[in-house]
Design a protein around this motif. Structure first.
Motif, short mmCIF file in Angstrom:
data_model
loop_
_atom_site.label_atom_id
_atom_site.label_comp_id
_atom_site.label_asym_id
_atom_site.label_seq_id
_atom_site.Cartn_x
_atom_site.Cartn_y
_atom_site.Cartn_z
N TYR A 1 -13.18 51.76 -34.22
CA TYR A 1 -13.54 50.61 -33.38
C TYR A 1 -14.96 50.73 -32.84
N ALA A 2 -15.45 51.94 -32.67
CA ALA A 2 -16.85 52.12 -32.24
C ALA A 2 -17.81 51.63 -33.32
N ILE A 3 -17.49 51.93 -34.58
CA ILE A 3 -18.33 51.44 -35.69
C ILE A 3 -18.27 49.93 -35.76
N LEU A 4 -17.06 49.39 -35.63
CA LEU A 4 -16.89 47.93 -35.67
C LEU A 4 -17.71 47.26 -34.57
N ALA A 5 -17.63 47.82 -33.35
CA ALA A 5 -18.38 47.26 -32.22
C ALA A 5 -19.87 47.40 -32.44
N ALA A 6 -20.31 48.54 -32.98
CA ALA A 6 -21.74 48.75 -33.22
C ALA A 6 -22.30 47.73 -34.21
N ALA A 7 -21.53 47.45 -35.27
CA ALA A 7 -21.98 46.46 -36.25
C ALA A 7 -22.10 45.08 -35.61
N MET A 8 -21.10 44.72 -34.78
CA MET A 8 -21.14 43.42 -34.12
C MET A 8 -22.28 43.34 -33.12
N ALA B 1 -10.06 44.08 -31.49
CA ALA B 1 -9.70 45.29 -30.77
C ALA B 1 -8.31 45.23 -30.16
N TRP B 2 -7.89 44.05 -29.70
CA TRP B 2 -6.66 43.98 -28.92
C TRP B 2 -5.49 43.28 -29.60
N LEU B 3 -5.76 42.65 -30.76
CA LEU B 3 -4.65 42.09 -31.53
C LEU B 3 -4.33 43.01 -32.69
N ALA C 1 -24.15 20.41 -30.42
CA ALA C 1 -22.99 19.58 -30.08
C ALA C 1 -22.84 19.37 -28.58
N ILE C 2 -23.04 20.42 -27.77
CA ILE C 2 -22.76 20.30 -26.33
C ILE C 2 -23.92 20.72 -25.44
N GLY C 3 -25.03 21.15 -26.05
CA GLY C 3 -26.16 21.60 -25.24
C GLY C 3 -25.94 23.02 -24.74
N GLY C 4 -26.94 23.53 -24.03
CA GLY C 4 -26.82 24.87 -23.48
C GLY C 4 -27.63 25.89 -24.27
N PRO C 5 -27.66 27.12 -23.79
CA PRO C 5 -28.49 28.17 -24.43
C PRO C 5 -27.83 28.79 -25.65
N GLU C 6 -28.57 28.85 -26.75
CA GLU C 6 -28.04 29.42 -27.98
C GLU C 6 -27.70 30.90 -27.81
N ALA C 7 -28.54 31.62 -27.08
CA ALA C 7 -28.32 33.06 -26.91
C ALA C 7 -26.95 33.34 -26.28
N LEU C 8 -26.60 32.54 -25.28
CA LEU C 8 -25.31 32.74 -24.62
C LEU C 8 -24.16 32.50 -25.59
N TYR C 9 -24.28 31.47 -26.43
CA TYR C 9 -23.22 31.16 -27.39
C TYR C 9 -23.08 32.28 -28.44
N ALA C 10 -24.22 32.80 -28.92
CA ALA C 10 -24.16 33.89 -29.90
C ALA C 10 -23.45 35.10 -29.32
N LEU C 11 -23.77 35.44 -28.08
CA LEU C 11 -23.11 36.56 -27.42
C LEU C 11 -21.62 36.29 -27.23
N ALA C 12 -21.29 35.06 -26.83
CA ALA C 12 -19.89 34.71 -26.57
C ALA C 12 -19.06 34.81 -27.84
N PHE C 13 -19.57 34.26 -28.94
CA PHE C 13 -18.82 34.32 -30.20
C PHE C 13 -18.62 35.77 -30.64
N GLY C 14 -19.66 36.58 -30.50
CA GLY C 14 -19.54 37.98 -30.89
C GLY C 14 -18.53 38.73 -30.04
N VAL C 15 -18.55 38.51 -28.74
CA VAL C 15 -17.63 39.20 -27.83
C VAL C 15 -16.19 38.76 -28.08
N VAL C 16 -15.97 37.46 -28.28
CA VAL C 16 -14.61 36.96 -28.53
C VAL C 16 -14.05 37.55 -29.83
N SER C 17 -14.86 37.53 -30.88
CA SER C 17 -14.40 38.08 -32.15
C SER C 17 -14.09 39.57 -32.03
N LEU C 18 -14.96 40.30 -31.37
CA LEU C 18 -14.74 41.73 -31.18
C LEU C 18 -13.48 42.00 -30.37
N GLY C 19 -13.26 41.20 -29.32
CA GLY C 19 -12.07 41.37 -28.49
C GLY C 19 -10.79 41.13 -29.26
#
Length: 459
Positions: free
Chosen positions: A373-380, A172-174, A151-169
């Motif tokens: 949360y450590a298990i949750l983070a490890a799975a992600m 953890a914090w909500l 849709a917008i170009g750019g590196p797939e690896a960065l997007y995969a990491l970003a989606f994982g980090v956002v979901s994990l965050g």
């Protein structure tokens, strides 16, 4: 003479006690609880009556499901629409059994299994779930990243990491009572696939025939696809998640208690649970049906029978159905992915944390349940790592569904034995009619898995 508690009472006490051994004093007396305004709103509003069932059903249509249904429609046209009519009551049967265990005992499936079977057997079930969930996480992250790059170009690896980090965050914090609202609204992203079907010029006569008068050519490809559809609609992580969320609801709502401790709550709670589950699974299967229709009306009709990636599926829609279909398909992948990631990681974390007997729950802050949360983070993190290896997302998604179906059978047997156990469930053990439906789902999954193994060895 002092009367000794029987085994049933001991099991009941074990199951309603908290992770630390006992519930806090304020949670042991229903009369001491004061219903909140939120409780009354939940009881009165239609939207507020929906929760674990709706979220679980919607999470079932994750990118893995989208890939499977898209491939089914592209390769077989309208011919496999009947599978969604078959899976609907079967899904309801096994999900109701899982939800009923959580609401009745106040604990998740792992604790229910542990009350009935040796610890090594429970460990195998938890390990199967963890393996399937990590593979599914990787496949979903890869699909989301691929569609974003398209849709917008750019590196797939960065997007995969970003989606994982956002979901994990967010997890953890909500706290759960806020996070569950986000998940409920994300379910609406699935309506994008109704939109895709509406702009795809569906042959409704052929679609109806495919649903009600199936003509199936039984070969290895057909069997694999049917197994994949079963595996993505009846998935182990959904059982663990819905049971865990019923437990979270008990802890969230001031007046709620496990039904074995407060049987007078059973009629109202079981009515809500049935309504939520029937509607949630119906929503899930209806959306899946529209996905098959959209792919059949566009990709299959245009001769594009073999879709090898989510990007190819999205891109193929553009010339035959227009930019609107492409945009809706892409948005659906992202929305359902953001809904499914926490369900996959969260169900794994609940199961493992219960097995390890540590504090757990999305309502608790990170500091109060660090192991959970450590298990949750490890799975992600494991899912993110696998998604970066470069495995084709579409193939990974379909194979994730197949793996789910193969691993689901032993876990489904466990769910049905636990739900029907009077030692575990008391007078609220699953009634005969629901047991028949749940065991039918288990038998269907076992038959499909056996057929897949047989055809794979024969080919």
């Amino acid at each position: 003479m002092t009367q000794q508690p029987d085994a049933t009472a001991q099991t009941s006490a074990l199951l309603v006690d908290g992770p630390g051994g006992t519930l806090p004093p304020h949670a042991t007396q229903e009369a001491k609880k004061t219903p909140t305004q939120e409780d009354h709103e939940r009881e009165q509003g239609f939207w507020s009556r929906l929760g674990p069932g709706l979220i679980t059903g919607a999470a079932d249509d994750d990118p893995s499901g989208i890939a499977t249904y898209t491939q089914a429609g592209a390769k077989f046209g309208y011919g496999l629409g009947w599978t969604l009519l078959l899976t609907y009551p079967l899904m309801v049967g096994i999900q109701l059994a899982s939800a009923r265990i959580g609401r009745t005992t106040g604990r998740g499936l792992t604790s229910a299994f542990a009350a009935l079977w040796p610890r090594p057997v429970v460990a195998v079930a938890v390990m199967l779930l963890l393996i399937a969930n990590v593979i599914n996480l990787a496949a979903d992250l890869g699909a989301m990243a691929e569609v974003t790059r398209l849709a917008i170009g750019g590196p797939e690896a960065l997007y995969a990491l970003a989606f994982g980090v956002v979901s994990l965050g967010l997890q953890a914090w909500l706290p759960y009572h806020r996070y569950v609202r986000v998940l409920k609204w994300l379910t609406l992203s699935l309506l994008a696939y109704v939109g895709v079907a509406m702009v795809a010029h569906v042959d409704w006569k052929a679609a109806l025939a495919g649903a009600l008068l199936p003509r199936v050519e039984w070969n290895a490809d057909t069997v694999k696809m049917i197994v994949a559809i079963l595996g993505t609609t009846i998935s182990p992580y959904l059982f663990f998640w819905q049971a865990a969320q019923e437990v979270e609801e008990i802890e969230r709502v001031a007046k709620d208690q496990p039904l074995r401790k407060a049987p007078r709550q059973a009629p109202a709670q079981l009515r809500r649970l049935h309504f939520d589950t029937w509607l949630g699974m119906g929503f899930s299967n209806a959306i899946a049906f529209f996905m098959i229709l959209a792919a059949a009306a566009t990709l299959h009709a245009d001769g594009k029978l073999d879709i090898e990636s989510t990007a190819q599926a999205a891109e193929a829609l553009r010339p035959v159905a227009g930019d609107a279909a492409f945009v809706l398909f892409a948005l659906g992948i992202l929305g359902t992915g953001l809904l499914a990631l926490p369900v996959l990681a969260g169900s794994a974390a609940y199961a493992c944390a219960e097995f390890l007997k540590v504090r757990r729950g999305l309502e608790k802050p990170v500091g109060a349940a660090p192991a959970f949360y450590a298990i949750l983070a490890a799975a992600m993190v494991c899912g993110m790592g696998i998604s970066l290896v470069g495995i084709d997302p579409m193939k990974a998604l379909v194979w994730a569904a197949v793996i789910n179906s193969l691993m689901a059978v032993p876990i489904m047997v466990g769910v049905m034995l636990a739900a029907g156990s009077r030692r575990l469930m008391g007078d609220l053990a699953l009634p005969l009619g629901w047991r028949v439906l749940g065991w039918a789902a288990t038998a269907a999954m076992a038959a499909a898995s056996a057929a897949f193994v047989f055809t794979s060895l024969a080919s």
